[in-house]
Design a protein around this motif. Structure first.
Motif, PDB file in Angstrom:
ATOM      1  N   ARG A  12     -43.947   7.940 -10.094  1.00 43.08           N
ATOM      2  CA  ARG A  12     -43.128   8.425  -8.991  1.00 43.08           C
ATOM      3  C   ARG A  12     -42.623   7.247  -8.174  1.00 43.08           C
ATOM      4  O   ARG A  12     -43.199   6.169  -8.197  1.00 43.08           O
ATOM      5  CB  ARG A  12     -43.973   9.349  -8.107  1.00 43.08           C
ATOM      6  CG  ARG A  12     -44.181  10.725  -8.721  1.00 43.08           C
ATOM      7  CD  ARG A  12     -44.907  11.634  -7.752  1.00 43.08           C
ATOM      8  NE  ARG A  12     -46.226  11.143  -7.403  1.00 43.08           N
ATOM      9  CZ  ARG A  12     -46.576  10.738  -6.180  1.00 43.08           C
ATOM     10  NH1 ARG A  12     -45.716  10.765  -5.182  1.00 43.08           N
ATOM     11  NH2 ARG A  12     -47.795  10.319  -5.948  1.00 43.08           N
ATOM     12  N   GLY A  16     -45.595   1.683  -6.540  1.00 41.59           N
ATOM     13  CA  GLY A  16     -45.870   0.247  -6.626  1.00 41.59           C
ATOM     14  C   GLY A  16     -45.480  -0.397  -7.948  1.00 41.59           C
ATOM     15  O   GLY A  16     -45.952  -1.474  -8.283  1.00 41.59           O
ATOM     16  N   LYS A  17     -44.537   0.217  -8.687  1.00 37.79           N
ATOM     17  CA  LYS A  17     -44.145  -0.324  -9.984  1.00 37.79           C
ATOM     18  C   LYS A  17     -43.494  -1.697  -9.857  1.00 37.79           C
ATOM     19  O   LYS A  17     -43.817  -2.618 -10.604  1.00 37.79           O
ATOM     20  CB  LYS A  17     -43.187   0.648 -10.700  1.00 37.79           C
ATOM     21  CG  LYS A  17     -43.795   2.019 -10.971  1.00 37.79           C
ATOM     22  CD  LYS A  17     -42.799   2.966 -11.645  1.00 37.79           C
ATOM     23  CE  LYS A  17     -41.576   3.290 -10.810  1.00 37.79           C
ATOM     24  NZ  LYS A  17     -41.877   4.023  -9.560  1.00 37.79           N
ATOM     25  N   SER A  18     -42.572  -1.813  -8.918  1.00 33.10           N
ATOM     26  CA  SER A  18     -41.875  -3.099  -8.778  1.00 33.10           C
ATOM     27  C   SER A  18     -42.846  -4.189  -8.312  1.00 33.10           C
ATOM     28  O   SER A  18     -42.781  -5.335  -8.782  1.00 33.10           O
ATOM     29  CB  SER A  18     -40.710  -2.984  -7.796  1.00 33.10           C
ATOM     30  OG  SER A  18     -39.752  -2.071  -8.294  1.00 33.10           O
ATOM     31  N   VAL A  32     -38.632  -4.682  -3.722  1.00 33.18           N
ATOM     32  CA  VAL A  32     -39.679  -3.756  -3.310  1.00 33.18           C
ATOM     33  C   VAL A  32     -39.321  -3.182  -1.952  1.00 33.18           C
ATOM     34  O   VAL A  32     -38.865  -3.909  -1.071  1.00 33.18           O
ATOM     35  CB  VAL A  32     -41.019  -4.523  -3.166  1.00 33.18           C
ATOM     36  CG1 VAL A  32     -42.087  -3.641  -2.558  1.00 33.18           C
ATOM     37  CG2 VAL A  32     -41.470  -5.070  -4.508  1.00 33.18           C
ATOM     38  N   ASN A 120     -53.004   2.670  -8.631  1.00 33.96           N
ATOM     39  CA  ASN A 120     -52.675   1.529  -7.763  1.00 33.96           C
ATOM     40  C   ASN A 120     -53.074   1.788  -6.303  1.00 33.96           C
ATOM     41  O   ASN A 120     -53.409   2.901  -5.932  1.00 33.96           O
ATOM     42  CB  ASN A 120     -51.162   1.260  -7.860  1.00 33.96           C
ATOM     43  CG  ASN A 120     -50.762  -0.043  -7.180  1.00 33.96           C
ATOM     44  OD1 ASN A 120     -51.553  -0.984  -7.095  1.00 33.96           O
ATOM     45  ND2 ASN A 120     -49.538  -0.103  -6.688  1.00 33.96           N
ATOM     46  N   SER A 150     -54.979  -3.100  -7.570  1.00 34.16           N
ATOM     47  CA  SER A 150     -54.150  -3.290  -6.390  1.00 34.16           C
ATOM     48  C   SER A 150     -53.087  -4.305  -6.760  1.00 34.16           C
ATOM     49  O   SER A 150     -53.371  -5.496  -6.893  1.00 34.16           O
ATOM     50  CB  SER A 150     -54.963  -3.787  -5.200  1.00 34.16           C
ATOM     51  OG  SER A 150     -54.067  -4.183  -4.170  1.00 34.16           O
ATOM     52  N   ALA A 151     -51.860  -3.810  -6.951  1.00 34.03           N
ATOM     53  CA  ALA A 151     -50.772  -4.716  -7.333  1.00 34.03           C
ATOM     54  C   ALA A 151     -50.497  -5.700  -6.203  1.00 34.03           C
ATOM     55  O   ALA A 151     -50.093  -6.831  -6.436  1.00 34.03           O
ATOM     56  CB  ALA A 151     -49.514  -3.918  -7.655  1.00 34.03           C
TER      57      ALA A 151
END
Ligand code: GDP
Ligand code: MG
Length: 293
Positions: A12, A16-18, A32, A120, A150-151
């Motif tokens: 979704r 935190g993908k980027s 981000v 994440n 945790s990115a």
């Protein structure tokens, strides 16, 4: 024998993908923000360790198509998933598993590609809620290993990256061995400027804004001059972006300039102008030219 492949990141908006892609690549290749729908193109961040090159595709958010722009974004997601060697479903640990995550998990489950799950933002979680989300994640029907990460802080990342690398097939590198992204310099700089816009504006403005870098010059060693246009879709959005006495555009310009200087490692002269371009999000040939395919 070298190995190489693609990992498609699904999840979704805002999970935190980027941030994850940037952390894995070790430099900023994807912008981000805390607003959904920030990522418009599938951005490839490249991670190399020894004989393995892993290409992370930061997909645009999965959503119901509203216009030509979002239709393309949805189509892109489908295509990238089909071409991937592994998929990574990212969940927001802070929010737990919701219907949106289940919808995406079902899409991944229907493809033949091996999925992995990352939970994440565990820096925000105490032990008990963390255990609960990990449990929910394992029940998504994906037959996937689940990694708490945790990115932002980096915890759990090494294990996850190692696991993903192990899923890459044998084969040649697909990009230069030292490449970190497939984005052009113009596009990277445009994205960094757009990030500054998104972070300072609200409601429809972030969605209506697109940035085009028209010129990059190096008049002398240590100085880069960047000329860029910000498109918006109406006069009122233009007014918002410029702000009273030009204060908004000035704030955007100086924030963007600092980012550009950091990335380019030199002094930057940034020349920004705002232009109204009605309905650019619905213009097919324009989207082609913008590289949103
Ligand atoms: P995307 O929409 O999935 O690409 O999400 P972004 O990478 O743009 O991140 C959305 C927001 O979550 C940003 O404000 C990030 O700083 C924040 N974020 C990302 N990873 C973490 C994390 O590990 N911990 C915390 N606390 N925030 C994070
Ligand atoms: Mg993103």
């Amino acid at each position: 024998m070298t190995r190489g492949g693609f990992v498609a990141l699904a999840g979704r908006p805002n999970v935190g993908k980027s941030t994850f892609v940037n952390a894995v690549v070790g430099e900023k290749v994807a912008i981000v923000s805390d607003r959904p729908q920030t990522t418009r193109r599938a951005i490839r961040g490249i991670h190399r360790s020894g004989e393995c090159q892993m290409v992370l595709v930061d997909l645009p958010g999965v959503q119901r198509p509203l216009d030509e722009l979002t239709k393309r974004m949805a189509h892109r997601v489908q295509q990238e998933l089909e071409g991937a060697d592994a998929t990574l479903l990212m969940l927001n640990g802070e929010q737990g598993v919701g219907p949106g995550d289940r919808f995406i998990a079902a899409t991944l489950a229907s493809s033949r590609v091996q999925a992995t799950i990352a939970v994440n933002k565990v820096d925000r979680l105490a032990r008990a809620p963390l255990m609960a989300v990990l449990q929910e994640a394992s029940e998504l029907g994906l037959d996937a290993e689940v990694f708490p990460i945790s990115a932002r802080r980096g915890s759990g990342m090494a294990q996850l990256v190692e696991h993903l690398s192990s899923l890459m097939p044998e084969g040649p590198f697909m990009f230069a061995p030292d490449a970190s992204s497939d984005q052009s310099r113009e596009l990277l700089l445009a994205e960094l400027i757009r990030e500054a816009v998104i972070r300072r504006t609200f409601q429809e403005v972030p969605h209506a804004a697109e940035v085009i870098v028209e010129e990059i010059e190096t008049p002398r060693e240590g100085l880069v001059r960047v000329r860029a246009l910000i498109w918006v879709e109406s006069e009122s959005q233009k007014g918002i972006l410029i702000g009273a006495q030009g204060r908004m555009i000035k704030a955007i310009g100086s924030a963007a300039r600092r980012e550009l200087e950091r990335v380019l490692g030199s002094q930057v002269h940034l020349d920004l102008s705002v232009r109204v371009r009605r309905d650019w999000r619905g213009d097919d040939s324009l989207l082609d030219r913008l590289g949103i395919t």
